[in-house]
Motif scaffolding. Structure first.
Motif, PDB file in Angstrom:
ATOM      1  N   PHE A  31       0.821  -1.203   0.000  1.00  0.00           N
ATOM      2  CA  PHE A  31       0.000   0.000   0.000  1.00  0.00           C
ATOM      3  C   PHE A  31       0.863   1.264   0.000  1.00  0.00           C
ATOM      4  N   ALA A  32       0.534   2.230  -0.833  1.00  0.00           N
ATOM      5  CA  ALA A  32       1.240   3.507  -0.904  1.00  0.00           C
ATOM      6  C   ALA A  32       0.246   4.643  -0.670  1.00  0.00           C
ATOM      7  N   PHE A  33       0.741   5.723  -0.096  1.00  0.00           N
ATOM      8  CA  PHE A  33      -0.087   6.861   0.287  1.00  0.00           C
ATOM      9  C   PHE A  33       0.683   8.149   0.006  1.00  0.00           C
ATOM     10  N   ARG A  34      -0.009   9.165  -0.502  1.00  0.00           N
ATOM     11  CA  ARG A  34       0.594  10.480  -0.740  1.00  0.00           C
ATOM     12  C   ARG A  34      -0.395  11.564  -0.316  1.00  0.00           C
ATOM     13  N   ILE A  35       0.133  12.628   0.278  1.00  0.00           N
ATOM     14  CA  ILE A  35      -0.703  13.782   0.616  1.00  0.00           C
ATOM     15  C   ILE A  35       0.180  15.024   0.547  1.00  0.00           C
ATOM     16  N   GLY A  36      -0.389  16.119   0.030  1.00  0.00           N
ATOM     17  CA  GLY A  36       0.412  17.324  -0.035  1.00  0.00           C
ATOM     18  C   GLY A  36      -0.209  18.439  -0.838  1.00  0.00           C
ATOM     19  N   LEU A  37       0.643  19.396  -1.176  1.00  0.00           N
ATOM     20  CA  LEU A  37       0.234  20.558  -1.957  1.00  0.00           C
ATOM     21  C   LEU A  37       0.678  20.403  -3.404  1.00  0.00           C
ATOM     22  N   SER A  38      -0.172  20.880  -4.293  1.00  0.00           N
ATOM     23  CA  SER A  38       0.135  20.841  -5.715  1.00  0.00           C
ATOM     24  C   SER A  38      -0.255  22.174  -6.349  1.00  0.00           C
ATOM     25  N   PRO A  39       0.586  23.201  -6.192  1.00  0.00           N
ATOM     26  CA  PRO A  39       0.272  24.489  -6.807  1.00  0.00           C
ATOM     27  C   PRO A  39       0.112  24.362  -8.318  1.00  0.00           C
ATOM     28  N   VAL A  40      -0.839  25.106  -8.866  1.00  0.00           N
ATOM     29  CA  VAL A  40      -1.072  25.107 -10.311  1.00  0.00           C
ATOM     30  C   VAL A  40      -0.938  26.541 -10.820  1.00  0.00           C
ATOM     31  N   PHE A  41      -0.480  26.671 -12.085  1.00  0.00           N
ATOM     32  CA  PHE A  41      -0.217  28.005 -12.602  1.00  0.00           C
ATOM     33  C   PHE A  41      -0.294  28.039 -14.120  1.00  0.00           C
ATOM     34  N   SER A  42      -0.494  29.231 -14.632  1.00  0.00           N
ATOM     35  CA  SER A  42      -0.398  29.527 -16.062  1.00  0.00           C
ATOM     36  C   SER A  42       0.022  30.989 -16.160  1.00  0.00           C
ATOM     37  N   ARG A  43       0.005  31.530 -17.345  1.00  0.00           N
ATOM     38  CA  ARG A  43       0.375  32.951 -17.463  1.00  0.00           C
ATOM     39  C   ARG A  43      -0.722  33.851 -16.887  1.00  0.00           C
TER      40      ARG A  43
END
Length: 176
Positions: free
Chosen positions: A148-160
């Motif tokens: 079993f694998a687990f991930r949690i966190g922030l994922s900032p998204v951007f464009s111009r």
């Protein structure tokens, strides 16, 4: 159409990079046992809510070298539909895992292709396709062998046109 071509090219690149670095092991000494965790690269399949795919995605992640941490990449596909509004996403990214003993900090940079139809407006106008930039700052639990694998966190998204620094994600999956 150019964005879709770019997305497909990035996807194929992420899939083929491990083959570029693969080395054949000609060691015929079988008397020395080796640990599976230290000789095979970590590979993961997982579902993610939010994160670099923005919606609900199915993903494949792999290290590029025969180890459990270090440089790797991921590719996925997501689809979400409510009341005739449809959103399709294709996240692609490179990432680096720092840590040991199955607990890692993931740093990543990538792009996500997004296509909407209906009245959906996800970060841009409805009935449009776009490619946005993504980052990942995740805590990852990934077993040394498999499981079993687990991930949690922030994922900032951007464009111009925008920057969303506090977009998050949660992933559940299996490491092999």
């Amino acid at each position: 159409m150019k964005r879709l071509t770019l997305t497909v090219t990035l996807f194929l690149s992420v899939i083929s990079i491990p083959k570029l670095f693969a080395q054949e092991n000609n060691n015929t000494n079988t008397s020395t046992p080796t640990s599976t965790a230290s000789t095979t690269r970590a590979q993961n399949i997982f579902i993610e809510l939010g994160g670099q795919g923005l919606t609900f995605t199915a993903n494949y992640d792999s290290r590029f070298f025969n180890k459990r941490d270090g440089l790797g990449g991921r590719a996925g596909i997501g689809y979400f539909s409510v009341d005739g509004d449809k959103v399709t996403t294709v996240p692609l990214s490179l990432n680096y895992l720092l840590g040991k003993d199955g607990k890692y900090f993931e740093l990543g940079l990538g792009a996500s292709y997004i296509s909407t139809s209906g009245h959906a407006e996800v970060l841009f106008n409805k009935n449009e396709s776009n490619v946005i930039g993504t980052m990942s700052f995740f805590y990852r639990v990934q077993p040394e062998d498999s499981g079993f694998a687990f991930r949690i966190g922030l994922s900032p998204v951007f464009s111009r046109d925008f920057f969303l620094p506090y977009y998050g994600g949660l992933s559940l999956g299996y490491t092999f």
